[in-house]
Motif scaffolding. Structure first.
Motif, PDB file in Angstrom:
ATOM      1  N   VAL A   1      33.833  28.503  43.806  1.00  0.00           N
ATOM      2  CA  VAL A   1      34.107  28.231  42.488  1.00  0.00           C
ATOM      3  C   VAL A   1      32.888  27.620  41.710  1.00  0.00           C
ATOM      4  CG1 VAL A   1      35.810  26.942  41.129  1.00  0.00           C
ATOM      5  CG2 VAL A   1      36.602  28.225  43.389  1.00  0.00           C
ATOM      6  N   GLN A   2      32.304  26.528  42.386  1.00  0.00           N
ATOM      7  CA  GLN A   2      31.367  26.051  41.498  1.00  0.00           C
ATOM      8  C   GLN A   2      30.158  26.859  41.245  1.00  0.00           C
ATOM      9  OE1 GLN A   2      31.444  22.885  39.677  1.00  0.00           O
ATOM     10  NE2 GLN A   2      33.721  23.086  40.294  1.00  0.00           N
ATOM     11  N   LEU A   3      29.754  27.589  42.304  1.00  0.00           N
ATOM     12  CA  LEU A   3      28.774  28.576  42.104  1.00  0.00           C
ATOM     13  C   LEU A   3      28.988  29.466  41.147  1.00  0.00           C
ATOM     14  CD1 LEU A   3      27.645  29.140  45.832  1.00  0.00           C
ATOM     15  CD2 LEU A   3      26.157  27.762  44.028  1.00  0.00           C
ATOM     16  N   PHE A   4      30.139  30.097  41.025  1.00  0.00           N
ATOM     17  CA  PHE A   4      30.507  30.991  39.926  1.00  0.00           C
ATOM     18  C   PHE A   4      30.554  30.395  38.818  1.00  0.00           C
ATOM     19  CE2 PHE A   4      31.313  33.960  43.487  1.00  0.00           C
ATOM     20  CZ  PHE A   4      30.947  35.300  42.956  1.00  0.00           C
ATOM     21  N   THR A   5      30.909  29.084  38.593  1.00  0.00           N
ATOM     22  CA  THR A   5      31.180  28.375  37.267  1.00  0.00           C
ATOM     23  C   THR A   5      29.561  28.180  36.696  1.00  0.00           C
ATOM     24  OG1 THR A   5      33.305  27.590  37.872  1.00  0.00           O
ATOM     25  CG2 THR A   5      32.045  26.678  36.079  1.00  0.00           C
ATOM     26  N   LYS A   6      28.789  27.666  37.523  1.00  0.00           N
ATOM     27  CA  LYS A   6      27.459  26.856  37.190  1.00  0.00           C
ATOM     28  C   LYS A   6      26.051  27.766  37.216  1.00  0.00           C
ATOM     29  CE  LYS A   6      29.887  22.963  36.897  1.00  0.00           C
ATOM     30  NZ  LYS A   6      30.423  22.695  35.804  1.00  0.00           N
TER      31      LYS A   6
ATOM     32  N   PRO B   1      23.818  33.856  36.594  1.00  0.00           N
ATOM     33  CA  PRO B   1      24.070  35.144  37.178  1.00  0.00           C
ATOM     34  C   PRO B   1      25.518  35.403  37.630  1.00  0.00           C
ATOM     35  CG  PRO B   1      21.980  34.482  37.787  1.00  0.00           C
ATOM     36  CD  PRO B   1      22.655  33.357  37.419  1.00  0.00           C
ATOM     37  N   LEU B   2      25.995  34.460  38.446  1.00  0.00           N
ATOM     38  CA  LEU B   2      27.332  34.550  38.946  1.00  0.00           C
ATOM     39  C   LEU B   2      28.341  34.310  37.964  1.00  0.00           C
ATOM     40  CD1 LEU B   2      26.897  32.863  42.440  1.00  0.00           C
ATOM     41  CD2 LEU B   2      26.846  35.173  41.997  1.00  0.00           C
ATOM     42  N   ALA B   3      28.081  33.632  36.851  1.00  0.00           N
ATOM     43  CA  ALA B   3      29.157  33.397  35.849  1.00  0.00           C
ATOM     44  C   ALA B   3      29.257  34.569  35.051  1.00  0.00           C
ATOM     45  CB  ALA B   3      28.743  32.252  34.943  1.00  0.00           C
ATOM     46  N   GLN B   4      28.078  35.158  34.959  1.00  0.00           N
ATOM     47  CA  GLN B   4      28.061  36.540  34.163  1.00  0.00           C
ATOM     48  C   GLN B   4      29.117  37.694  34.800  1.00  0.00           C
ATOM     49  OE1 GLN B   4      24.154  37.711  33.471  1.00  0.00           O
ATOM     50  NE2 GLN B   4      23.789  36.308  31.422  1.00  0.00           N
ATOM     51  N   LEU B   5      28.662  37.480  36.265  1.00  0.00           N
ATOM     52  CA  LEU B   5      29.599  38.519  36.977  1.00  0.00           C
ATOM     53  C   LEU B   5      31.316  38.267  36.919  1.00  0.00           C
ATOM     54  CD1 LEU B   5      27.497  39.030  40.358  1.00  0.00           C
ATOM     55  CD2 LEU B   5      27.738  40.674  38.570  1.00  0.00           C
ATOM     56  N   ALA B   6      31.551  36.970  36.813  1.00  0.00           N
ATOM     57  CA  ALA B   6      32.964  36.671  36.808  1.00  0.00           C
ATOM     58  C   ALA B   6      33.264  35.615  35.966  1.00  0.00           C
ATOM     59  CB  ALA B   6      33.337  36.309  38.251  1.00  0.00           C
ATOM     60  N   PRO B   7      33.194  35.710  34.666  1.00  0.00           N
ATOM     61  CA  PRO B   7      33.124  34.719  33.734  1.00  0.00           C
ATOM     62  C   PRO B   7      34.523  33.866  33.593  1.00  0.00           C
ATOM     63  CG  PRO B   7      33.221  36.829  32.510  1.00  0.00           C
ATOM     64  CD  PRO B   7      32.974  36.865  34.029  1.00  0.00           C
ATOM     65  N   THR B   8      35.592  34.497  34.017  1.00  0.00           N
ATOM     66  CA  THR B   8      36.999  33.713  34.285  1.00  0.00           C
ATOM     67  C   THR B   8      37.445  33.572  35.615  1.00  0.00           C
ATOM     68  OG1 THR B   8      38.233  35.903  33.964  1.00  0.00           O
ATOM     69  CG2 THR B   8      37.623  34.805  32.159  1.00  0.00           C
ATOM     70  N   GLN B   9      36.574  33.987  36.593  1.00  0.00           N
ATOM     71  CA  GLN B   9      37.004  33.732  38.045  1.00  0.00           C
ATOM     72  C   GLN B   9      38.109  34.743  38.424  1.00  0.00           C
ATOM     73  OE1 GLN B   9      36.713  29.786  39.083  1.00  0.00           O
ATOM     74  NE2 GLN B   9      34.542  29.563  38.739  1.00  0.00           N
ATOM     75  N   GLN B  10      38.630  35.708  37.526  1.00  0.00           N
ATOM     76  CA  GLN B  10      39.562  36.684  37.523  1.00  0.00           C
ATOM     77  C   GLN B  10      38.960  37.996  38.038  1.00  0.00           C
ATOM     78  OE1 GLN B  10      42.921  35.488  37.420  1.00  0.00           O
ATOM     79  NE2 GLN B  10      41.855  33.366  37.261  1.00  0.00           N
ATOM     80  N   GLU B  11      37.737  38.003  37.853  1.00  0.00           N
ATOM     81  CA  GLU B  11      37.188  39.483  38.053  1.00  0.00           C
ATOM     82  C   GLU B  11      36.830  39.664  39.703  1.00  0.00           C
ATOM     83  OE1 GLU B  11      36.407  37.806  34.224  1.00  0.00           O
ATOM     84  OE2 GLU B  11      35.797  36.972  36.109  1.00  0.00           O
ATOM     85  N   ALA B  12      36.532  41.001  40.063  1.00  0.00           N
ATOM     86  CA  ALA B  12      36.469  41.531  41.421  1.00  0.00           C
ATOM     87  C   ALA B  12      35.251  40.934  42.319  1.00  0.00           C
ATOM     88  CB  ALA B  12      36.318  42.795  41.498  1.00  0.00           C
TER      89      ALA B  12
END
Length: 167
Positions: free
Chosen positions: A112-117, A120-131
């Motif tokens: 979760v933190q990696l996708f938030t912070k 590049p990961l945040a762009q892939l899943a900005p709301t953490q609802q993405e595939a």
């Protein structure tokens, strides 16, 4: 008096130590070995991770608080199985399942933190609802289910090797 950036750094360091020591402990479980020192450090740092998570300012209960509370319950059972019941009978399997679950919860939060912070990961899943986020979490869950199953087979029975290795 309360420096949030220092507190965050301490929390992150403890969390990373919890994950690293947890991986060592699970490796020991897979080898059928009790790693006493590593286990104590893993359980201490993982407990501190969950406890310090509640030290961040908040006004309402959010998913991280729920994960932290679940982690503390899992860790309580793990501690009882390991130290209170001394891995006797079914407590051996309970210990393995709860130790692997506690590590999984730490890694879940790491993802979760990696996708938030991480931009590049945040762009892939900005709301953490993405595939990409869902697939990553599903793969992490599958990995930990497999690790738990393998650790139960290797360590979760009385027939398992119970050599003590100091960490």
């Amino acid at each position: 008096m309360f420096d949030l950036s220092v507190f965050t750094l301490v929390h992150v360091v403890i969390s990373v130590l919890g994950i690293i020591t947890g991986l060592v402990v699970v490796g020991g479980l897979l080898a059928g070995a009790r790693l006493e020192g590593w286990t104590a450090l893993f359980l201490a740092t993982t407990t501190l991770t969950s406890v310090t998570g509640f030290g961040f300012p908040f006004t309402k209960v959010l998913p991280p608080h729920v994960v932290g509370a679940v982690s503390l319950v899992v860790l309580a059972v793990c501690l009882v199985a390991r130290y209170g019941k001394r891995l006797e009978g079914s407590w051996r399997t309970i210990y393995v399942v709860t130790a692997v679950t506690a590590l999984y919860l730490n890694v879940f939060v790491l993802v979760v933190q990696l996708f938030t912070k991480t931009p590049p990961l945040a762009q892939l899943a900005p709301t953490q609802q993405e595939a990409p986020f869902a697939v990553t979490q599903a793969l992490v869950l599958a990995l930990f289910v497999w690790l738990g199953w393998a650790a139960c087979r290797a360590f979760g029975t009385e027939k398992a090797v119970t050599a003590t290795a100091q960490g």
